[in-house]
Design an enzyme around this catalytic site. Structure first.
Site, PDB file in Angstrom:
ATOM      1  N   TRP A 102       0.791  -1.179  -0.029  1.00 28.32           N
ATOM      2  CA  TRP A 102      -0.093   0.014  -0.141  1.00 28.32           C
ATOM      3  C   TRP A 102       0.883   1.294   0.099  1.00 28.32           C
ATOM      4  CZ3 TRP A 102      -4.204  -1.344  -2.142  1.00 28.32           C
ATOM      5  CH2 TRP A 102      -4.837  -2.617  -1.730  1.00 28.32           C
ATOM      6  N   ASP A 172      -1.752   6.570   6.347  1.00 26.12           N
ATOM      7  CA  ASP A 172      -2.783   5.487   6.024  1.00 26.12           C
ATOM      8  C   ASP A 172      -3.076   4.530   7.284  1.00 26.12           C
ATOM      9  OD1 ASP A 172      -4.167   3.571   5.059  1.00 26.12           O
ATOM     10  OD2 ASP A 172      -3.131   3.231   3.102  1.00 26.12           O
ATOM     11  N   LYS A 196     -12.180  -1.960   6.706  1.00 30.85           N
ATOM     12  CA  LYS A 196     -11.232  -2.798   7.424  1.00 30.85           C
ATOM     13  C   LYS A 196     -12.124  -2.968   9.127  1.00 30.85           C
ATOM     14  CE  LYS A 196      -8.850  -3.354   3.969  1.00 30.85           C
ATOM     15  NZ  LYS A 196      -7.751  -2.468   3.496  1.00 30.85           N
TER      16      LYS A 196
END
Ligand SMILES: *Cc1c(COP(=O)(O)O)cnc(C)c1O
Length: 360
Positions: A102, A172, A196
């Site tokens: 990511w 993030d 999530k």
């Protein structure tokens, strides 16, 4: 009805209490005669929902007043471009730490817009650790410094934040959102996809220090300019209404269950159960160095691809689903977000012990 324990990295489990409330309110939300799925985002009823969600998030995370909270679409991945467009506007340089896929994707996207300096990377050992950061490698006039706080695929987390001085830190937090207290004031921006740990898919939450807004590049699409959404209280266009409603219910649930301190305690207890088992097992082992282990995502392996596959299959038959690891790590991964009860992790550990005995 029989519900499984779902160890998926995302979308993932939601608290059962929340699903029950949503089910009960499906056809008629609080006597208004419609479902939240059907109502106008400009209605008073929906306005109360989004305002309540923001107020609860501010309360739970103790978000200072000089930060805006935005409820957006596009996923965490859209922010990979929005971040440089909005903030790479001084020196045109930014620092990134590459701790997994990511962060790597975010850095690659930013390269389209300016000079990206990779301060450190843990690619050499399949991202199984958080690299030590050397301040001498930081760019003094960077527009921002970027990290991925919890690495969903590899199961690592920063236990200590990089000291970036005046350079705004952007993180993030998709896979550790609301999992434990976090000092928001240390960041220029925090953001994450909700699927999530906060809500179903479709919602991205951004928390941005106000002074950073309003400097987007001229070419920034209106929809990617954070100021557009900040000025319109996230109602510039139609927001993901139903997902925001579930988010509100999850936040209510967090408040009723003691907030983020209590959540950390629960999450530490759950993770310890699994890591302790892994550290004592002769068949399974965790793939991350102990000091950087995530509370949320726990990758583990045996030394045999065949046994890994057999384990994933037999676990699913026993009601423990989505344990297959990411293809770049192999083996297994158990994502044990807020909504995973202790009993779910206990059931996993019991099953692992049984499997270990049978396959010794
Ligand atoms: C899942 C995930 C993403 C991607 O999120 P999307 O909402 O699918 O774009 C980005 N970063 C992290 C840390 C993730 O876990």
């Amino acid at each position: 009805m029989s519900r499984v324990y779902n160890f998926s990295a995302g979308p993932s489990m939601l608290p059962e209490e929340v699903l029950k409330i949503a089910a009960a309110e499906m056809l008629d939300y609080h006597g208004c005669g419609q479902s939240v799925m059907e109502m106008s985002h400009r209605s008073k009823v929906f306005d109360d929902i989004i305002k309540s969600a923001e107020a609860s998030l501010r309360e739970l995370m103790r978000i200072p007043d000089n930060y805006k909270v935005l409820f957006l679409q596009g996923g965490a991945s859209t922010q990979f471009a929005a971040i440089p467009l909005n903030f790479m506007n001084g020196s045109g340089k930014a620092d990134y730490v590459v701790t997994g896929q990511w962060a790597k994707k975010a850095a690659a996207e930013a390269k389209k817009y300016g000079e990206v300096n990779i301060v450190a990377s843990s690619a050499d050992k399949t991202f199984s650790y958080i690299p030590k950061l050397d301040k001498a490698a930081f760019t003094p006039d960077a527009d921002y410094f970027y990290i991925c706080m919890n690495n969903t695929i590899y199961g690592t987390v920063y236990h200590e934040l990089p000291g970036t001085g005046k350079v705004p830190l952007i993180a993030d937090i998709s896979s550790c959102f609301l999992s434990e207290p976090l000092d928001v004031s240390k960041f220029g921006m925090l953001y994450g996809g909700a699927q999530k740990n906060v809500a179903p898919a479709g919602l991205t939450i951004c928390i941005i220090r106000e002074d950073l807004l309003g400097h987007a590049r001229d070419i920034t699409p209106t929809m990617l300019d954070y100021k557009t959404h900040a000025d319109a209280d996230s109602l510039y266009n139609t927001p993901p209404c139903y997902t925001i409603y579930i988010c509100k219910l999850v936040l209510d649930w967090l408040k009723e269950n003691g907030g983020l301190e209590a959540m950390r305690e629960r999450n530490v207890k759950k993770a310890k159960l699994l890591y302790d088992y892994l550290d004592n097992s002769k068949l399974f082992r965790g793939t991350v160095v102990p000091e950087d282990r995530s509370l949320m995502n726990v990758p583990f392996v045996t030394d045999s691809d065949e046994l890994n596959a057999k384990f994933v299959k037999e676990a699913a038959e026993a009601g423990l689903v989505n344990l297959k690891g990411h293809r770049t790590v192999g083996g297994m991964r158990a994502s044990i977000y807020n909504a995973m009860p202790y009993e779910g992790v206990q059931a996993l550990v019991d099953f692992m012990a049984k499997f270990e005995k049978e396959n010794a």
